[in-house]
Design a protein around this motif. Structure first.
Motif, PDB file in Angstrom:
ATOM      1  N   GLY A 260       0.849  -1.186   0.000  1.00  0.00           N
ATOM      2  CA  GLY A 260       0.000   0.000   0.000  1.00  0.00           C
ATOM      3  C   GLY A 260       0.886   1.236   0.000  1.00  0.00           C
ATOM      4  O   GLY A 260       2.089   1.124   0.179  1.00  0.00           O
ATOM      5  N   ILE A 261       0.288   2.415  -0.188  1.00  0.00           N
ATOM      6  CA  ILE A 261       1.134   3.606  -0.272  1.00  0.00           C
ATOM      7  C   ILE A 261       0.730   4.741   0.655  1.00  0.00           C
ATOM      8  O   ILE A 261       1.460   5.717   0.786  1.00  0.00           O
ATOM      9  CB  ILE A 261       1.196   4.152  -1.717  1.00  0.00           C
ATOM     10  CG1 ILE A 261      -0.185   4.589  -2.186  1.00  0.00           C
ATOM     11  CG2 ILE A 261       1.838   3.166  -2.647  1.00  0.00           C
ATOM     12  CD1 ILE A 261      -0.164   5.392  -3.460  1.00  0.00           C
ATOM     13  N   SER A 262      -0.422   4.638   1.301  1.00  0.00           N
ATOM     14  CA  SER A 262      -0.844   5.742   2.159  1.00  0.00           C
ATOM     15  C   SER A 262      -1.867   5.243   3.182  1.00  0.00           C
ATOM     16  O   SER A 262      -3.062   5.206   2.911  1.00  0.00           O
ATOM     17  CB  SER A 262      -1.447   6.869   1.305  1.00  0.00           C
ATOM     18  OG  SER A 262      -1.797   7.954   2.111  1.00  0.00           O
ATOM     19  N   VAL A 263      -1.380   4.885   4.357  1.00  0.00           N
ATOM     20  CA  VAL A 263      -2.251   4.357   5.399  1.00  0.00           C
ATOM     21  C   VAL A 263      -3.268   5.428   5.814  1.00  0.00           C
ATOM     22  O   VAL A 263      -2.956   6.603   5.898  1.00  0.00           O
ATOM     23  CB  VAL A 263      -1.438   3.846   6.608  1.00  0.00           C
ATOM     24  CG1 VAL A 263      -0.724   4.965   7.332  1.00  0.00           C
ATOM     25  CG2 VAL A 263      -2.304   3.042   7.552  1.00  0.00           C
ATOM     26  N   THR A 264      -4.491   4.982   6.010  1.00  0.00           N
ATOM     27  CA  THR A 264      -5.557   5.857   6.470  1.00  0.00           C
ATOM     28  C   THR A 264      -6.044   5.317   7.805  1.00  0.00           C
ATOM     29  O   THR A 264      -6.314   4.127   7.927  1.00  0.00           O
ATOM     30  CB  THR A 264      -6.713   5.886   5.448  1.00  0.00           C
ATOM     31  OG1 THR A 264      -6.177   6.319   4.200  1.00  0.00           O
ATOM     32  CG2 THR A 264      -7.800   6.828   5.886  1.00  0.00           C
ATOM     33  N   GLY A 265      -6.130   6.185   8.792  1.00  0.00           N
ATOM     34  CA  GLY A 265      -6.474   5.758  10.143  1.00  0.00           C
ATOM     35  C   GLY A 265      -7.790   5.033  10.233  1.00  0.00           C
ATOM     36  O   GLY A 265      -8.666   5.181   9.395  1.00  0.00           O
TER      37      GLY A 265
ATOM     38  N   ILE B  46      -9.120  -1.679  12.856  1.00  0.00           N
ATOM     39  CA  ILE B  46      -9.456  -1.823  11.443  1.00  0.00           C
ATOM     40  C   ILE B  46      -9.081  -0.524  10.737  1.00  0.00           C
ATOM     41  O   ILE B  46      -9.492   0.558  11.167  1.00  0.00           O
ATOM     42  CB  ILE B  46     -10.953  -2.142  11.268  1.00  0.00           C
ATOM     43  CG1 ILE B  46     -11.286  -3.428  12.018  1.00  0.00           C
ATOM     44  CG2 ILE B  46     -11.304  -2.247   9.793  1.00  0.00           C
ATOM     45  CD1 ILE B  46     -12.758  -3.743  12.115  1.00  0.00           C
ATOM     46  N   TYR B  47      -8.289  -0.650   9.679  1.00  0.00           N
ATOM     47  CA  TYR B  47      -7.798   0.521   8.963  1.00  0.00           C
ATOM     48  C   TYR B  47      -7.805   0.239   7.468  1.00  0.00           C
ATOM     49  O   TYR B  47      -8.091  -0.869   7.035  1.00  0.00           O
ATOM     50  CB  TYR B  47      -6.372   0.870   9.416  1.00  0.00           C
ATOM     51  CG  TYR B  47      -5.371  -0.171   9.008  1.00  0.00           C
ATOM     52  CD1 TYR B  47      -4.629  -0.022   7.846  1.00  0.00           C
ATOM     53  CD2 TYR B  47      -5.202  -1.326   9.750  1.00  0.00           C
ATOM     54  CE1 TYR B  47      -3.735  -0.998   7.440  1.00  0.00           C
ATOM     55  CE2 TYR B  47      -4.313  -2.294   9.358  1.00  0.00           C
ATOM     56  CZ  TYR B  47      -3.577  -2.127   8.206  1.00  0.00           C
ATOM     57  OH  TYR B  47      -2.705  -3.088   7.810  1.00  0.00           O
ATOM     58  N   ALA B  48      -7.491   1.232   6.684  1.00  0.00           N
ATOM     59  CA  ALA B  48      -7.440   1.072   5.230  1.00  0.00           C
ATOM     60  C   ALA B  48      -6.207   1.785   4.691  1.00  0.00           C
ATOM     61  O   ALA B  48      -5.520   2.502   5.413  1.00  0.00           O
ATOM     62  CB  ALA B  48      -8.705   1.649   4.590  1.00  0.00           C
ATOM     63  N   ASP B  49      -5.953   1.575   3.419  1.00  0.00           N
ATOM     64  CA  ASP B  49      -4.883   2.262   2.705  1.00  0.00           C
ATOM     65  C   ASP B  49      -5.506   2.932   1.491  1.00  0.00           C
ATOM     66  O   ASP B  49      -6.384   2.368   0.843  1.00  0.00           O
ATOM     67  CB  ASP B  49      -3.796   1.269   2.276  1.00  0.00           C
ATOM     68  CG  ASP B  49      -2.578   1.962   1.738  1.00  0.00           C
ATOM     69  OD1 ASP B  49      -2.606   2.390   0.562  1.00  0.00           O
ATOM     70  OD2 ASP B  49      -1.592   2.099   2.468  1.00  0.00           O
ATOM     71  N   TRP B  50      -5.070   4.116   1.197  1.00  0.00           N
ATOM     72  CA  TRP B  50      -5.626   4.896   0.101  1.00  0.00           C
ATOM     73  C   TRP B  50      -5.521   4.162  -1.232  1.00  0.00           C
ATOM     74  O   TRP B  50      -6.393   4.276  -2.080  1.00  0.00           O
ATOM     75  CB  TRP B  50      -4.922   6.244   0.031  1.00  0.00           C
ATOM     76  CG  TRP B  50      -5.451   7.141  -1.022  1.00  0.00           C
ATOM     77  CD1 TRP B  50      -6.642   7.816  -1.006  1.00  0.00           C
ATOM     78  CD2 TRP B  50      -4.832   7.460  -2.264  1.00  0.00           C
ATOM     79  NE1 TRP B  50      -6.790   8.538  -2.158  1.00  0.00           N
ATOM     80  CE2 TRP B  50      -5.683   8.336  -2.950  1.00  0.00           C
ATOM     81  CE3 TRP B  50      -3.629   7.093  -2.853  1.00  0.00           C
ATOM     82  CZ2 TRP B  50      -5.379   8.850  -4.192  1.00  0.00           C
ATOM     83  CZ3 TRP B  50      -3.321   7.608  -4.094  1.00  0.00           C
ATOM     84  CH2 TRP B  50      -4.205   8.473  -4.752  1.00  0.00           C
ATOM     85  N   ALA B  51      -4.475   3.389  -1.427  1.00  0.00           N
ATOM     86  CA  ALA B  51      -4.278   2.669  -2.692  1.00  0.00           C
ATOM     87  C   ALA B  51      -3.636   1.320  -2.419  1.00  0.00           C
ATOM     88  O   ALA B  51      -2.517   1.057  -2.823  1.00  0.00           O
ATOM     89  CB  ALA B  51      -3.417   3.486  -3.644  1.00  0.00           C
TER      90      ALA B  51
END
Length: 153
Positions: A111-116, A133-138
């Motif tokens: 991934g390239i940009s962790v999102t809280g 639980i988190y996500a990544d922008w891409a």
């Protein structure tokens, strides 16, 4: 990361500085600072059960990381990039520092940009209880989200 008291004033400042901030009496660090060494905090949340502060910190060239924020901790940027020493400069800016390791870190291969995200405390999915639980922008993985199962939470 700063910690301010918006209901009080300290000196000529338009806000107050809590007396229990970790750097209140340190001349080399501003007293507003709660934690050091974060590069680009991108989303944070408090766990509704334990009150801990969880933060996603967007990395530079290689690492993305999730941190559990502790009073006065140094998370290492720019001496560290994720869990490893960085190559940005040859010597640390502040000598003899102890760095708080990320709870979780992943490379830009994933991934390239962790999102809280948030610590799950719902009733509907008990298997997720105590998971951040988190996500990544891409994200390069198949799904848009991931989770960290935390110990004893």
């Amino acid at each position: 990361m700063l910690r301010l008291d918006v209901d009080e004033r300290t000196g000529n400042l338009p806000y107050g500085i809590p007396k229990d901030n970790p750097f209140v009496d340190k001349q080399e660090v501003r007293p507003e600072i709660w934690a050091l060494g974060l590069r680009n905090p991108w989303g944070f949340s408090f766990d509704s059960k334990g009150g801990e502060l969880w933060l996603a910190d967007v990395g530079q060239d290689i690492w993305e990381e999730i941190n559990l924020i502790k009073k006065g901790a140094n998370y290492g940027w720019s001496d560290h990039d994720g869990p490893r020493a960085s190559t940005f400069h040859l010597q640390p800016f502040l000598p003899d520092q102890k760095y708080e390791e990320p709870v979780f870190a992943y490379t830009h291969a994933e991934g390239i940009s962790v999102t809280g995200g948030f610590m799950y405390r719902g009733q509907r999915l008990p298997q997720l209880q105590g998971c951040y639980i988190y996500a990544d922008w891409a994200a390069a993985w198949s799904g848009p989200c991931a989770m960290i199962r935390t110990r004893n939470r």
